[in-house]
Design a protein around this motif. Structure first.
Motif, short mmCIF file in Angstrom:
data_model
loop_
_atom_site.label_atom_id
_atom_site.label_comp_id
_atom_site.label_asym_id
_atom_site.label_seq_id
_atom_site.Cartn_x
_atom_site.Cartn_y
_atom_site.Cartn_z
N LEU A 117 -10.64 -26.26 75.74
CA LEU A 117 -11.25 -26.42 77.09
C LEU A 117 -12.95 -26.33 77.00
CD1 LEU A 117 -8.54 -24.32 79.01
CD2 LEU A 117 -8.89 -26.63 78.95
N VAL A 135 -15.79 -22.59 83.42
CA VAL A 135 -14.63 -22.64 82.72
C VAL A 135 -14.23 -21.23 82.16
CG1 VAL A 135 -13.13 -23.60 80.74
CG2 VAL A 135 -15.00 -24.86 82.29
N PRO A 138 -13.74 -17.97 84.99
CA PRO A 138 -12.58 -18.27 85.90
C PRO A 138 -11.24 -18.00 85.38
CG PRO A 138 -14.33 -20.18 86.09
CD PRO A 138 -14.85 -19.28 84.98
N LEU A 139 -11.19 -18.66 84.14
CA LEU A 139 -9.90 -18.51 83.37
C LEU A 139 -9.68 -17.15 82.84
CD1 LEU A 139 -9.78 -22.03 81.54
CD2 LEU A 139 -8.51 -21.11 83.52
N ARG A 222 5.59 -22.26 85.26
CA ARG A 222 5.92 -23.52 85.62
C ARG A 222 5.43 -24.31 84.29
NH1 ARG A 222 3.42 -25.09 90.89
NH2 ARG A 222 2.48 -23.20 90.21
N PHE B 84 -8.53 -34.92 74.04
CA PHE B 84 -7.95 -34.25 73.05
C PHE B 84 -6.36 -34.52 73.11
CE2 PHE B 84 -11.79 -31.87 74.03
CZ PHE B 84 -12.12 -31.34 72.77
N ALA B 88 -6.54 -30.72 77.48
CA ALA B 88 -7.77 -29.90 77.71
C ALA B 88 -8.02 -30.35 79.09
CB ALA B 88 -8.94 -30.00 76.76
N LEU B 89 -7.30 -30.57 80.19
CA LEU B 89 -7.69 -30.72 81.49
C LEU B 89 -7.98 -29.08 81.87
CD1 LEU B 89 -5.17 -33.35 82.76
CD2 LEU B 89 -7.60 -33.37 82.79
N PHE B 90 -9.02 -29.01 82.82
CA PHE B 90 -9.12 -27.45 83.09
C PHE B 90 -8.00 -27.28 84.29
CE2 PHE B 90 -13.60 -29.15 82.30
CZ PHE B 90 -13.72 -28.77 81.22
N PRO B 91 -7.33 -26.21 83.85
CA PRO B 91 -6.13 -25.70 84.46
C PRO B 91 -6.32 -25.34 86.01
CG PRO B 91 -6.32 -24.12 82.86
CD PRO B 91 -7.39 -25.21 82.70
N HIS B 92 -7.45 -24.73 86.13
CA HIS B 92 -7.79 -24.07 87.57
C HIS B 92 -8.59 -24.95 88.48
CE1 HIS B 92 -11.24 -23.82 84.77
NE2 HIS B 92 -12.18 -23.35 85.92
N LEU B 93 -8.82 -26.34 88.09
CA LEU B 93 -9.36 -27.24 88.81
C LEU B 93 -8.71 -28.45 89.28
CD1 LEU B 93 -12.93 -27.52 86.97
CD2 LEU B 93 -12.21 -26.07 88.78
N TYR B 101 -16.33 -32.74 87.08
CA TYR B 101 -17.00 -31.65 86.25
C TYR B 101 -18.16 -32.55 85.40
CZ TYR B 101 -17.16 -27.71 83.16
OH TYR B 101 -17.78 -26.71 82.62
N ASP B 133 -1.19 -28.84 86.24
CA ASP B 133 0.19 -28.32 85.98
C ASP B 133 1.31 -29.13 87.31
OD1 ASP B 133 -0.41 -26.87 88.30
OD2 ASP B 133 0.41 -25.04 87.51
N ARG B 147 -11.29 -38.57 83.55
CA ARG B 147 -12.48 -37.39 83.40
C ARG B 147 -13.45 -37.90 82.17
NH1 ARG B 147 -11.28 -31.53 81.39
NH2 ARG B 147 -10.81 -32.53 79.49
#
Lengths: 223, 361
Positions: A117, A135, A138-139, A222, B84, B88-93, B101, B133, B147
């Protein structure tokens, strides 16, 4: 109840917590991502307060900031008064004492973040700073909050180091745990009980709120 | 038209030196090799995530890395798209925030327009407000491609991005990628270990083994007619057999070979080698027919009698070891195995067409 001591403790803990966040984030970042061979030495130094008796740490801090030490003399030169047995001295000692409680949860959270990431962020043109703010931080939020709460709570309850470095000056270095100790020494069990209970309830409430907000240990992830 | 050129020497471990010289033209080039062949290391060097010990990497006239002059452009400035293996997608976005981005230098309106355009190209407009997700595997691949490509990279590097998908979804995504690239013509290097993917997707293939380029060219030339034994094994020629040339029939462009330490004879296409010289013959296990009675009246020139020595099932393939004096590996479907009643100890006849045999060195 010794409201002055409670106020002083809260002020000390808030200040130390804020400074530890500012110091702890870069230290944790460096510990997590540095490839230098001697990283483990810094790691050990940071973790020392976990195993060192508070009196030992307090003793060395007192020596280091005393009127005859270079640090103490420099401080006196700038401010006109010594560092030992002052609130500022207490802040310095508390920072050292609570450092592992801030750094370790943050470093643990950083190392949990998938490196790809961070690489993806760099390949999308982001500087290290932007990767950190957008990144990594926040994570790692849960670890950062845990680090902040632990260092706050730990500073709030410290005793040995405070006694060694700060002594027992009302309104200056007399923190809540020292107030409790004083009350017990003076056989004022009712006052000691009230103060202790307040500290207990407050600590429990803060921890509950934070963990309640950030943790979902029983939830199913999930896929 | 820009070409990606790379000469890379990088020490991966004490006994593994990556040493390659690649030219990736506009369009899709497959980088094919087994795991541990150094494919991902090549991509990481190209992207600037790893610094080679020596070499030179250029896109057109632009130098990204040159050991002799000390140029080493950091990944942030390489303008290389990278997808990748784990995406490697940003999980929180959200998907839209992921796409935005890489566009932080642009103003809000331009960013919106660009992300809408790329979302249309990769058919993910309805998914823009979702988190990674909440996407299916294929949707995630599309989001990751979008992206990377929204930043208009000069090169796209794909590290086995589609290996987890079924064939149909794979080819739909590749079709969209081809359409996107039709107007732009950037070099796309696609890493894979599946030779099926090489044929399905690539116009050109570079074969990597133990850190060196073994072969490159069109998939049908490189993988269908392998010239080296290691390449033959890599491309699914399970049987590589030592043999001696017995005689040559110039009129039929074939030669008769006898397998070493046996009486088994094989007719193979004519290749270099005189009578008496040794050759190696590669045969795909799936190209061998199996009969439970002596076959008659067939065109195949090679019929070899043997017995089933071992039999095991792996997924949708039944793998047989047939002893004919030399061991042969034969693959059949579970259905064929059942209806023929194949079992260990059963006598069988192997039928091999002349042109299923390749001579390799």
């Amino acid at each position: 109840m010794d409201w002055q001591a409670i106020g002083l403790s809260v002020r000390l803990a808030t200040l130390v917590c804020a400074i530890l966040l500012i110091l702890g984030l870069p230290i944790a970042y460096w510990l997590t991502f540095s490839r230098r061979r001697w990283t483990f030495l810094v790691e050990s130094v940071v973790a020392l307060p976990l195993v060192l008796p508070p009196t030992v740490l307090g003793f060395y801090v007192l020596m280091a900031i005393g009127a005859r030490s270079p640090v103490g003399r420099a401080w006196e030169h700038w401010t006109g008064h010594g560092l030992a047995f002052t609130f500022e001295g207490l802040v310095l000692a508390s920072i050292l004492y609570s450092l592992p409680f801030a750094v370790q949860p943050i470093a643990a959270a950083f190392s949990q973040v998938d490196v790809s990431l961070l690489e993806a962020s760099a390949l999308l043109g982001s500087s290290r700073w932007r990767t950190f703010t957008r990144v990594l931080a926040p994570l790692s939020l849960q670890g950062i909050i845990t680090g902040a709460v632990l260092s706050f709570a730990h500073t709030l309850g410290e005793f040995g180091v405070v006694l060694m470095v700060g002594g027992n000056l009302p309104g200056v270095t007399r923190t809540v745990s020292i107030a409790i100790y004083d009350q017990v020494q003076g056989f004022d069990y009712a006052a000691a009980n009230a103060t202790a209970l307040l500290l207990l309830v407050f600590s429990f409430a803060v921890l509950s709120v934070v963990y309640g907000l950030t943790r979902k240990p029983w939830s199913v992830t999930r896929s | 038209m820009t070409t990606l050129r790379a000469v890379i020497r990088a020490r991966v471990s004490a006994d593994f030196l990556l040493d390659v010289d690649l030219a990736v033209e506009p369009g899709i080039t497959m980088l094919f090799g087994a795991s541990g062949s150094g494919k991902t290391t090549v991509l990481r060097c190209l992207a600037g995530l790893r610094t080679p010990e020596s070499g030179r990497i250029t896109i057109g006239d632009r130098v990204l890395f040159a050991a002799d002059t000390g140029v080493d452009v950091p990944p942030q400035q390489r303008n290389v798209g990278y997808v990748f293996q784990q995406l490697a997608l940003f999980p929180h976005l959200t998907v839209e925030q992921n796409i935005h981005y890489g566009l932080s230098a642009l103003d809000q309106d331009t960013r919106r327009a660009r992300s809408r355009e790329i979302a249309a190209s990769f058919r993910i407009e309805p998914l823009l407000q979702r988190r990674p997700d909440q996407l299916s595997g294929g949707e995630r691949q599309r989001a990751a491609l979008a992206r990377s490509l929204v930043t208009n990279p000069q090169v796209l590097l794909l590290d086995e991005p589609l290996s987890a998908l079924d064939h149909a979804s794979q080819s739909r995504i590749i079709e969209d990628l081809r359409n996107w690239n039709a107007a732009r013509g950037i070099p796309i290097l696609y890493v894979t270990h599946s030779h099926r993917e090489v044929f399905a997707l690539g116009a050109r293939v570079i074969v990597l083994e133990r850190g060196t380029v073994l072969a490159d060219g069109l998939p049908e030339h490189v993988l269908e007619a392998p010239e080296q034994e290691s390449l033959a094994r890599l491309t699914g020629h399970e049987n590589v057999l030592d043999a001696v040339v017995e005689s040559i029939r110039p009129d039929a462009a074939t030669m008769q070979c006898r397998l070493s330490r046996s009486d088994v004879e094989l007719e193979v296409p004519r290749a270099k080698g005189e009578p008496g010289s040794s050759v190696r013959i590669a045969i795909r296990a799936g190209d061998i027919l199996l009969a439970t009675e002596p076959p008659r009246g067939i065109s195949a020139r090679n019929v070899i009698a043997g017995t089933i020595g071992a039999l095991r099932r792996e997924g949708a393939t039944v793998i047989l070891q047939v002893d004919t004096g030399v061991p042969f590996e034969v693959h059949v479907t579970p259905g064929a195995s059942e209806s023929l009643g194949l079992a260990v100890g059963r006598p069988v006849w192997l039928v091999i067409k002349t042109h299923s045999c390749r001579t390799v060195v």
